[in-house]
Scaffold this motif. Structure first.
Motif, mmCIF file in Angstrom:
data_model
loop_
_atom_site.group_PDB
_atom_site.id
_atom_site.type_symbol
_atom_site.label_atom_id
_atom_site.label_comp_id
_atom_site.label_asym_id
_atom_site.label_seq_id
_atom_site.Cartn_x
_atom_site.Cartn_y
_atom_site.Cartn_z
ATOM 1 N N LEU A 1 -6.720 -0.078 -5.810
ATOM 2 C CA LEU A 1 -5.392 0.028 -6.399
ATOM 3 C C LEU A 1 -4.320 -0.177 -5.343
ATOM 4 O O LEU A 1 -4.269 0.540 -4.337
ATOM 5 N N GLY B 1 1.056 2.424 -13.438
ATOM 6 C CA GLY B 1 -0.234 3.055 -13.693
ATOM 7 C C GLY B 1 -0.154 4.447 -14.254
ATOM 8 O O GLY B 1 -1.168 5.001 -14.708
ATOM 9 N N GLU C 1 -2.999 -4.299 -9.285
ATOM 10 C CA GLU C 1 -1.666 -3.705 -9.160
ATOM 11 C C GLU C 1 -1.599 -2.431 -10.008
ATOM 12 O O GLU C 1 -2.334 -2.276 -10.988
ATOM 13 N N SER C 2 -0.672 -1.527 -9.657
ATOM 14 C CA SER C 2 -0.599 -0.243 -10.362
ATOM 15 C C SER C 2 0.838 0.210 -10.559
ATOM 16 O O SER C 2 1.106 1.415 -10.634
ATOM 17 N N VAL D 1 -8.133 3.848 -3.313
ATOM 18 C CA VAL D 1 -6.700 3.699 -3.043
ATOM 19 C C VAL D 1 -6.562 3.479 -1.534
ATOM 20 O O VAL D 1 -6.697 4.406 -0.762
ATOM 21 N N LYS E 1 -0.532 5.406 -8.590
ATOM 22 C CA LYS E 1 -1.905 5.103 -8.192
ATOM 23 C C LYS E 1 -2.840 6.275 -8.473
ATOM 24 O O LYS E 1 -3.981 6.080 -8.920
ATOM 25 N N GLY F 1 1.820 0.042 -6.018
ATOM 26 C CA GLY F 1 2.264 1.144 -6.857
ATOM 27 C C GLY F 1 2.672 2.319 -5.996
ATOM 28 O O GLY F 1 2.177 2.486 -4.877
ATOM 29 N N GLU G 1 -5.896 6.023 -10.941
ATOM 30 C CA GLU G 1 -7.218 6.264 -10.353
ATOM 31 C C GLU G 1 -8.016 7.232 -11.229
ATOM 32 O O GLU G 1 -9.201 6.998 -11.527
ATOM 33 N N THR H 1 0.816 -1.214 0.000
ATOM 34 C CA THR H 1 0.000 0.000 0.000
ATOM 35 C C THR H 1 0.853 1.270 0.000
ATOM 36 O O THR H 1 0.360 2.335 -0.350
ATOM 37 N N GLU I 1 2.669 6.299 -4.985
ATOM 38 C CA GLU I 1 1.501 7.172 -4.863
ATOM 39 C C GLU I 1 1.155 7.842 -6.193
ATOM 40 O O GLU I 1 -0.014 7.900 -6.579
#
Length: 490
Positions: free
Chosen positions: A463, A233, A229-230, A489, A471, A466, A475, A11, A468
């Protein structure tokens, strides 16, 4: 009880993947001290760099800090260390339930954990063998595409291989693995829970559609909640043709000045993809190259990692799982992971000899060595010997987490900066390159297509895995794509 997902890792960044899906217990507990729920744990990985878990875990604090009593099964998506590295600590904490994973991962997992035990747990071979024996006794290989139900006795019952699982689940969750295309054996996980009936999908790490050796992942047919997963992203990779040409250009620089191209790489997945692409370059190279074919024949490819060598043997042994392109190479009599120019280095003395030889001999070479984020392993000795020499190149082909030496080299190296290795400062004069197209992770475009490929859009996308910024960008893009769907998130 509405299913709840608790994230014990991945996270705050891209490592430490560990997610717990809680659902209503099939039988009410006799004691108020026992939770009124049961759960499945998906992955139990190591942290690297500055990243941390909700139970207090981090790179130097690996003990399990969450309740394991409700966990009915551990599901492993794939065997990268950031998804399985804390498994010995889970066993030490008392977990004795089944460990569910794909057939290929079931073969590769003991190799990963034996290495992890030697590096970070103990050098006592008898203790390691006891832990591995315990691990082997818990592993259950689940074939892709088939629903399974926990039987309550530490095992699973296979349901019909194709299609939907039907209306009855006999009170327990159903589990199905699907190909994720990230590394050999990688899976995303479909879980169906009753009361209320919902389907939760956890992506693990998804691969790019054109990842060498592996079939591309296909979106699930249904997902009420999708944990995604991101890692990438916020960006898109170079296409495969572009990244091969960039790899070739870096190698031809080594051929021109007698330097080494040092590639920090994870022992499984990216290493085998690089070998596959290098075999293709040797096979195809001809008159159109900047360096003559004879020069290419002087080039050594050094795989300096016993663990990576073991995994490469495993990849060759499991070649029936390769994709059609790789099967075609085999039919041509080629050996994508065992070509003529490939040299493997086993013991430490040979490793140190190779470091010194390549640092001073002007023998052009490509060296692939772990760890992928330069946080330890044999790659560190190469970096110490070569970072100060502009005739050498460092090529990053994978993600570098915050707080790792790899991130520092990648960030400060092009500006003539320095990096700290084992407490000492090393100035960076070698040339630094990054090719994101060799990442084993899906990029932003692939992730969006995976989500929008679900016939009915998920009610919620969560999400994880990843940084920040990645994500936040993903997002925003998903909110544009999903009408009425919630993007969270954690």
């Amino acid at each position: 009880m509405t299913p709840e997902i608790h994230h014990h890792g991945a996270t705050t960044g891209v490592t430490g993947s560990c997610h717990e899906l809680r659902y209503a217990a099939a039988v009410s507990p006799d004691s108020q001290s026992v939770p009124g729920y049961q759960s499945l744990l998906i992955d139990c990985g190591l942290f690297q760099g500055d990243e941390a878990g909700t139970d207090g875990a981090r790179a130097n604090q690996l003990q399990i800090g969450f309740d394991i009593a409700p966990i009915q099964a551990l599901i492993i998506t794939h065997v990268h260390i950031d998804h399985v590295g804390r498994l010995p600590y889970l066993l030490a904490a008392g977990y004795r339930g089944p460990i569910l994973t794909s057939p290929a991962s079931s073969e590769l997992l003991p190799l990963v954990l034996e290495d992890a035990l030697k590096v970070g747990f103990t050098r006592d071979q008898r203790l390691i063998e006891r832990v591995l024996a315990m691990l082997q006794s818990r592993i259950i290989a689940l074939p892709f595409g088939q629903w399974h139900r926990l039987d309550g006795q530490g095992g699973v019952v296979a349901l019909e291989r194709d299609g939907e699982p039907g209306e009855s689940t006999d009170g327990g969750p159903l589990i199905r693995l699907q190909r994720a295309g990230h590394i050999l054996g990688s899976a995303y996980v479909e879980i169906e829970v009753p009361d209320p009936r919902q389907r939760i999908v956890l992506s693990g790490d998804l691969g790019a559609p054109d990842t060498p050796l592996l079939p591309a992942p296909q979106p699930p047919e249904r997902a009420d909640i999708l944990v995604l997963e991101s890692t990438y992203g916020d960006r898109c990779h170079e296409d495969r043709g572009t990244r091969v040409q960039r790899l070739r250009a870096v190698i031809e620089h080594a051929l021109a000045d007698g330097g080494t191209v040092l590639i920090p790489a994870f022992s499984i997945g990216r290493t085998q993809e690089l070998l596959y692409e290098l075999e293709g370059l040797f096979y195809r190279h001809g008159e159109d190259g900047a360096q003559a074919r004879a020069h290419w024949q002087r080039l050594q490819v050094v795989l300096d990692s016993p663990l990576a060598a073991d995994f490469t043997k495993g990849y060759r042994r499991l070649r029936q799982a390769w994709d059609d392109e790789a099967q075609d190479r085999l039919q041509q009599g080629r050996h994508p992971l065992a070509f003529e120019q490939l040299v493997t280095v086993d013991d430490h003395a040979d490793h140190m000899h190779m470091v010194n030889y390549l640092a001073h001999s002007r023998q052009p070479a490509v060296v692939i060595a772990a760890s992928g984020m330069c946080a330890g392993g044999r790659v560190v000795n190469y970096l110490k010997a070569m970072l100060g020499d502009p005739s050498h190149d460092v090529l990053f082909v994978g993600y570098q987490a915050k707080g790792t030496p790899g991130r520092d080299i990648q960030r400060y190296g092009p500006r003539g900066g320095y990096v700290m290795l084992d407490g000492e400062r090393y100035d960076i004069r070698a040339q630094i390159h990054s090719i994101s197209g060799y990442s084993a992770h899906a990029d932003q475009r692939d992730l969006i297509e995976f989500v929008t490929g679900v016939p009915t859009a998920p009610a919620e996308v969560r999400l994880v895995h990843g940084d920040e910024s990645a994500k936040m960008v993903l997002e925003g893009r998903l909110k544009e794509e999903l009408e009425g769907g919630q993007v969270v998130v954690p």
